[in-house]
Design a protein around this motif. Structure first.
Motif, PDB file in Angstrom:
ATOM      1  N   ILE A  86      28.307  11.477  25.887  1.00  0.00           N
ATOM      2  CA  ILE A  86      26.890  11.514  25.521  1.00  0.00           C
ATOM      3  C   ILE A  86      26.780  11.182  24.041  1.00  0.00           C
ATOM      4  CG2 ILE A  86      24.798  12.912  25.361  1.00  0.00           C
ATOM      5  CD1 ILE A  86      25.966  14.681  27.606  1.00  0.00           C
ATOM      6  N   ILE A  87      26.090  10.095  23.740  1.00  0.00           N
ATOM      7  CA  ILE A  87      25.845   9.683  22.363  1.00  0.00           C
ATOM      8  C   ILE A  87      24.486  10.241  21.955  1.00  0.00           C
ATOM      9  CG2 ILE A  87      25.517   7.704  20.825  1.00  0.00           C
ATOM     10  CD1 ILE A  87      27.225   6.083  22.867  1.00  0.00           C
ATOM     11  N   ILE A  88      24.460  11.028  20.874  1.00  0.00           N
ATOM     12  CA  ILE A  88      23.224  11.723  20.516  1.00  0.00           C
ATOM     13  C   ILE A  88      22.796  11.368  19.096  1.00  0.00           C
ATOM     14  CG2 ILE A  88      24.531  13.800  19.826  1.00  0.00           C
ATOM     15  CD1 ILE A  88      22.078  15.439  20.733  1.00  0.00           C
ATOM     16  N   ASN A  89      21.507  11.159  18.925  1.00  0.00           N
ATOM     17  CA  ASN A  89      20.956  10.785  17.628  1.00  0.00           C
ATOM     18  C   ASN A  89      20.664  12.035  16.799  1.00  0.00           C
ATOM     19  OD1 ASN A  89      19.996   9.335  15.497  1.00  0.00           O
ATOM     20  ND2 ASN A  89      18.116   8.644  16.497  1.00  0.00           N
ATOM     21  N   SER A  90      21.736  12.698  16.398  1.00  0.00           N
ATOM     22  CA  SER A  90      21.649  13.851  15.512  1.00  0.00           C
ATOM     23  C   SER A  90      22.911  13.848  14.665  1.00  0.00           C
ATOM     24  CB  SER A  90      21.517  15.151  16.312  1.00  0.00           C
ATOM     25  OG  SER A  90      21.287  16.258  15.453  1.00  0.00           O
ATOM     26  N   PHE A  91      23.049  14.849  13.784  1.00  0.00           N
ATOM     27  CA  PHE A  91      24.265  14.899  12.976  1.00  0.00           C
ATOM     28  C   PHE A  91      24.728  16.335  12.802  1.00  0.00           C
ATOM     29  CE2 PHE A  91      20.583  14.634  10.242  1.00  0.00           C
ATOM     30  CZ  PHE A  91      20.823  15.458   9.151  1.00  0.00           C
ATOM     31  N   VAL A  92      26.026  16.475  12.601  1.00  0.00           N
ATOM     32  CA  VAL A  92      26.678  17.778  12.620  1.00  0.00           C
ATOM     33  C   VAL A  92      26.081  18.731  11.599  1.00  0.00           C
ATOM     34  CG1 VAL A  92      28.863  18.979  12.185  1.00  0.00           C
ATOM     35  CG2 VAL A  92      28.850  16.861  13.519  1.00  0.00           C
ATOM     36  N   GLU A  93      25.839  18.231  10.394  1.00  0.00           N
ATOM     37  CA  GLU A  93      25.373  19.105   9.318  1.00  0.00           C
ATOM     38  C   GLU A  93      23.997  19.693   9.615  1.00  0.00           C
ATOM     39  OE1 GLU A  93      28.300  16.200   7.666  1.00  0.00           O
ATOM     40  OE2 GLU A  93      26.609  16.133   9.046  1.00  0.00           O
ATOM     41  N   MET A  94      23.204  19.058  10.448  1.00  0.00           N
ATOM     42  CA  MET A  94      21.866  19.550  10.758  1.00  0.00           C
ATOM     43  C   MET A  94      21.874  20.522  11.943  1.00  0.00           C
ATOM     44  SD  MET A  94      18.288  17.493  11.373  1.00  0.00           S
ATOM     45  CE  MET A  94      18.793  16.597  12.841  1.00  0.00           C
ATOM     46  N   GLU A  95      22.712  20.280  12.939  1.00  0.00           N
ATOM     47  CA  GLU A  95      22.702  21.101  14.156  1.00  0.00           C
ATOM     48  C   GLU A  95      24.116  21.545  14.510  1.00  0.00           C
ATOM     49  OE1 GLU A  95      19.370  20.218  17.094  1.00  0.00           O
ATOM     50  OE2 GLU A  95      20.044  18.195  16.595  1.00  0.00           O
ATOM     51  N   SER A  96      24.815  22.086  13.537  1.00  0.00           N
ATOM     52  CA  SER A  96      26.231  22.421  13.720  1.00  0.00           C
ATOM     53  C   SER A  96      26.458  23.470  14.807  1.00  0.00           C
ATOM     54  CB  SER A  96      26.843  22.897  12.398  1.00  0.00           C
ATOM     55  OG  SER A  96      26.128  24.023  11.891  1.00  0.00           O
TER      56      SER A  96
END
Length: 480
Positions: free
Chosen positions: A210-220
């Motif tokens: 699953i490729i998701i348009n988010s980033f680790v630092e925001m939704e760790s």
């Protein structure tokens, strides 16, 4: 010369979803020049694309090809179907043509992977038939992905309607949310939309990733819960590659009057208002918003103003040609001539948000708009309308704390006094400073994630290198 690896994409007839997945493709092409060719297959509902979509598709690089399928026939469907149901049915009815197109592409090129929008899950079977990798592209937040993965457990544990549940809904790794802030598809358990949502969510595990348009630092914490299988024991690998936002060549300012207007405004003085590519307000709400803007005494840029409707998504899949300015309060345009700028048509949102005159963004909380606001460091007023937007609003207000959210009265209307107060709250005073500081920190994290050694770029490179290797004509490497 080594043959290019071919990536097939299956999108849906919703412009914001098309933008997100094709911006992902543009990033892939940009980072790995002369390595990939992308073909995007797009089911359609209408023959007439919007101005914004014409501009966007006209700027795609030559090695991204778009194939638009014939419009779906909706004559036999009920008029009261939800937006999500219309989209899902449209995509499902287009699947025979999608399959035919994929087979045609595969006979003439080396297709190494299929990436499908979350609504186009049925295309995963075609990937299995063609013996190639398949990925689900999830253009929303990790929190909404968690809701999807956890939906079966919620369905079993909560027997009443979610909006009637007395306590906040708890999902591992996420902030707790009220039942009313769950996506529209959750709001009626007996509806077709809910059944389609549950089925679509269960199919997430059919993908290879699953490729998701988010980033680790925001939704760790949320991404950690997903990776550790707290939500669903069979979850495939999740690849956060965001923030992927829309990029355009620089627009000449003389081609867009609102940018010229912004040039004459002081820094951080203007609140930008947009309800996205299709969001609509009721006539009463339009009046209250307009009068509240006037009452706030703050400068404003209000774009994509539309004729009123009691259905928030009324213009999402159709175009209304009625002049919406006729529905604004009598004398509003004249009274606010020096204070604001109102336009009915499309505005270049990326250019608007990065303009130094913009101080805040009143947004419908579509995920693309939220990410664009974060990338450009603009605090938000969260005004969700439909789909998953209330969940996004809960995330940016209660979780990330980079937005304020107005309160509705008993009729569901945000009155003019509340509009004025919320604008003042995000544009001036201590609360404004705190939100602005947190947004600047989040902006820094977002930019770092997309740098060469950033978290998202590392994930991006890992996927791209895998696909590049599969593009080589060595059959034994296919599943290595």
């Amino acid at each position: 010369m080594e043959a290019k690896a071919h990536i097939a994409i299956v999108s849906i007839p919703v412009f914001t979803h098309q933008v997100s997945i094709l911006e992902f493709a543009k990033q892939l092409i940009h980072l790995y020049k002369n390595t990939f060719h992308v073909t995007c297959i797009i089911p359609t509902i209408s023959d007439s694309p919007s101005i914004a979509s014409k501009h966007f598709f006209g700027t795609l690089p030559s090695n991204i090809q778009c194939i638009f399928l014939p419009p779906t026939d909706f004559e036999d469907l009920r008029n009261d179907l939800t937006l999500e149901s219309q989209i899902q049915i449209s995509v499902s009815r287009s699947m025979p043509l999608v399959c035919e197109t994929l087979k045609s592409i595969s006979t003439s090129s080396n297709v190494v992977a299929i990436i499908v929008d979350t609504f186009a899950y049925e295309a995963h079977q075609f990937a299995k038939d063609l013996n190639i990798l398949s990925y689900r592209y999830f253009p929303c937040s990790a929190m909404v992905l968690s809701m999807c993965l956890y939906s079966s457990k919620l369905d079993e544990s909560i027997t009443c309607e979610y909006k009637d549940h007395p306590n906040p809904i708890e999902i591992p790794g996420c902030i707790s949310v009220q039942g009313t802030d769950l996506p529209d598809s959750f709001q009626n358990k007996s509806s077709l939309a809910y059944k389609l949502f549950l089925h679509r969510s269960q199919q997430l595990c059919e993908a290879d990733g699953i490729i998701i348009n988010s980033f680790v630092e925001m939704e760790s914490e949320t991404l950690k819960a997903i990776s550790q299988k707290y939500l669903c024991g069979t979850t495939p690998n999740v690849y956060p590659i965001g923030p992927i936002v829309q990029t355009r060549p620089n627009i000449q300012k003389n081609a867009c009057e609102c940018l010229l207007w912004l040039d004459n405004q002081p820094p951080n003085s203007v609140i930008y208002i947009s309800f996205g590519s299709g969001g609509t307000l009721s006539h009463e709400q339009i009046n209250e918003l307009a009068l509240g803007l006037e009452l706030s005494n703050h400068k404003f840029l209000w774009v994509n103003v539309r004729a009123p409707s009691d259905k928030a998504s009324a213009n999402y899949l159709s175009n209304n040609e009625v002049d919406p300015l006729n529905y604004l309060p009598l004398g509003f345009i004249e009274r606010t001539k020096g204070q604001g700028f109102v336009m009915c048509g499309w505005a270049p949102q990326v250019e608007v948000l990065k303009h130094n005159a913009i101080g805040a963004f009143l947004t419908h909380c579509g995920w693309n708009s939220i990410l664009e606001s974060i990338v450009h460091g603009v605090p938000m007023i969260a005004w969700p309308l439909f789909a998953e937007q209330r969940s996004n609003a809960a995330l940016v207000t209660n979780g990330l704390k980079v937005a304020m959210r107005p309160k509705c009265n008993s009729k569901g209307i945000v009155v003019k006094e509340e509009v004025a107060n919320i604008i003042k709250g995000v544009m001036e005073g201590l609360k404004s400073e705190e939100i602005g500081k947190r947004m600047k920190e989040l902006q820094k994290f977002a930019n770092c994630a997309m740098m060469e050694n950033g978290s998202s770029m590392k994930t991006f490179s890992m996927l791209a290198l895998k696909w590049k290797r599969l593009g080589r004509p060595i059959e034994v490497e296919r599943w290595a």
